[in-house]
Design an enzyme around this catalytic site. Structure first.
Site: not given
Length: 325
Positions: A153-155, A175, A234, A236, A265, A285
Site C-alpha cells: 500500500g502507501r507505505i 490482496r 513498523t 501493528r 503500549e 513506536h
C-alpha cells in the site's frame, strides 16, 4: 471549546506551527498516559473535544458513558481504538482524515533505518564501542538480497522503492489488487504467500490492522523464514499471532527481528519478552514521530476541531450524528 489533547509524551504539539489553528479554544495538553476508565473519565470531565494521537488511548463505551459533555473526537488515520457505535449513540462526532492518498514517509524511513540497523548490527556495534570493544560482529550487505513487502500500500510501496535503490530484489504480497499493482510496478510477485516467507532475506509488514488481518502472521509462517532472515514490523503488533514472534526468534527462524510496535503500549517493563531478546531491535513506536509528519497530521486534526466549532465538521466518520443535529 474546551479541548483535551492526550498522550503528548514530549509536550511537542504546542511547538508546532499548526497549533495556532486552535487559537481561541481552551486547550489542555496531557503528557502522561492514562487508560483506566475511572481515572480517564475524571481527567476528561467537562471537555467538549478530545484530540487523540493515533491509537495511544482506547476510547470505549464505559468511558463515553461518563463523559456527557464530550461532543467531538478528532484524530487522523484508522480508528480501531475508538468505539464509533458508542460515540454515535452518545451524539459524539468522530472526525478522522484517513489520508489514503498520502504516504507516510516518516514510517517508511524508520522501516529502512531498522533494516539497515539489523543488516549491519548497528545497535550492537554502538554498544560494544561504548563498552570498550572494537567490532563486535560482521554485518550483511543488502544489495543482491531479497526484500519481501507484505502489504503493498502507501507505505509498502515506498519501502519497496528504498529496497530497489539499495540494489535489492524486491517482491511483494498482499490482496489480489495489491499483487497486481506490484506487478505493474515491476516487482516480483511470489507464487504463494508461503514462498514470500521462505525466500525473503528481509520481510517487512505493511498492512492495516483490521479483523481480517489480526494474527495474519502465525507461527507456521515464521517457521518458513531462514535463520539469517529479518522480520521488520513498523505497522501493528496485532498482525502477528500473540507470542509467535518471541517463540520464533528463540527457535532461530527468523534469526532477527526489528519492531516498532507492541500489543500494549507504552512498553515500560524492561523485562518485556521482545525488549529482552538479544536478536531483536526495538524502538518505541516512533515510525510517525517526526516534526514534519506531525505538522502534516495535526494540521488536519486541529482543522477538524476548528471546522466543528464553525458548525461545518469535516472528515466525519459517523455522519448520522451530524445529520441528527
Amino acid at each position: 471549546m474546551r479541548v483535551a489533547i492526550l498522550d503528548d509524551y514530549l509536550d511537542t504539539l504546542r511547538t508546532l506551527r499548526c497549533f495556532e489553528i486552535l487559537a481561541g479554544h481552551e486547550v489542555t495538553v496531557f503528557n502522561d498516559h492514562v487508560q483506566a476508565t475511572g481515572a480517564l473519565a475524571e481527567r476528561l470531565r467537562g471537555f467538549d473535544a478530545l484530540v487523540l494521537i493515533r491509537e495511544r488511548t482506547e476510547i470505549r463505551a464505559p468511558l463515553l458513558d461518563r463523559l456527557p459533555e464530550l461532543r467531538l473526537i478528532s484524530q487522523r488515520s484508522a480508528y480501531p481504538h475508538i468505539d464509533v457505535d458508542a460515540c454515535t449513540q452518545h451524539g459524539i462526532t468522530v472526525c478522522s482524515n484517513l489520508h489514503s492518498d498520502t504516504p507516510s514517509i516518516a514510517t517508511a524511513e524508520l522501516t529502512w533505518g531498522l533494516v539497515l540497523a539489523a543488516a549491519r548490527g548497528i545497535p550492537e556495534q554502538v554498544q560494544g564501542l561504548r563498552e570498550g570493544r572494537w567490532q563486535t560482529s560482521i554485518g550483511s550487505t543488502l544489495a543482491g538480497r531479497t526484500l519481501g513487502v507484505y502489504g503493498y500500500g502507501r507505505i509498502g510501496a515506498v519501502v519497496a522503492g528504498y529496497g530497489r535503490a539499495f540494489g535489492m530484489n524486491v517482491q511483494a504480497w498482499g490482496r489480489e489488487a495489491s499483487r497486481e499493482r506490484a506487478a505493474r510496478d515491476g516487482l516480483a510477485v511470489p507464487r504463494s504467500r508461503e514462498e514470500l516467507f521462505a525466500t525473503s532475506d528481509v520481510l517487512s509488514l505493511h498492512m492495516r490492522l483490521v479483523p481480517a488481518t489480526r494474527g495474519i502472521v502465525g507461527a507456521a509462517d515464521l517457521a518458513l523464514m531462514r535463520p539469517d532472515a529479518v522480520l521488520v514490523n513498523t505497522s501493528r503488533a496485532g498482525l502477528v499471532e500473540p507470542g509467535a514472534l518471541e517463540a520464533a526468534l528463540r527457535a532461530g527462524r527468523p534469526g532477527l527481528a526489528a519492531v516498532d510496535v507492541y500489543e500494549q503500549e507504552p512498553v515500560l517493563d524492561r523485562s518485556d519478552p521482545l525488549v529482552t531478546l538479544p536478536n531483536v531491535i526495538c524502538t518505541p513506536h516512533i515510525g510517525y514521530v517526526t516534526r514534519e509528519e506531525w505538522e502534516l497530521q495535526f494540521a488536519d486534526i486541529f482543522e477538524q476541531v476548528a471546522a466543528f466549532a464553525r458548525g461545518a465538521p469535516i472528515n466525519v466518520v459517523n455522519p448520522e450524528v451530524v445529520s441528527a443535529v
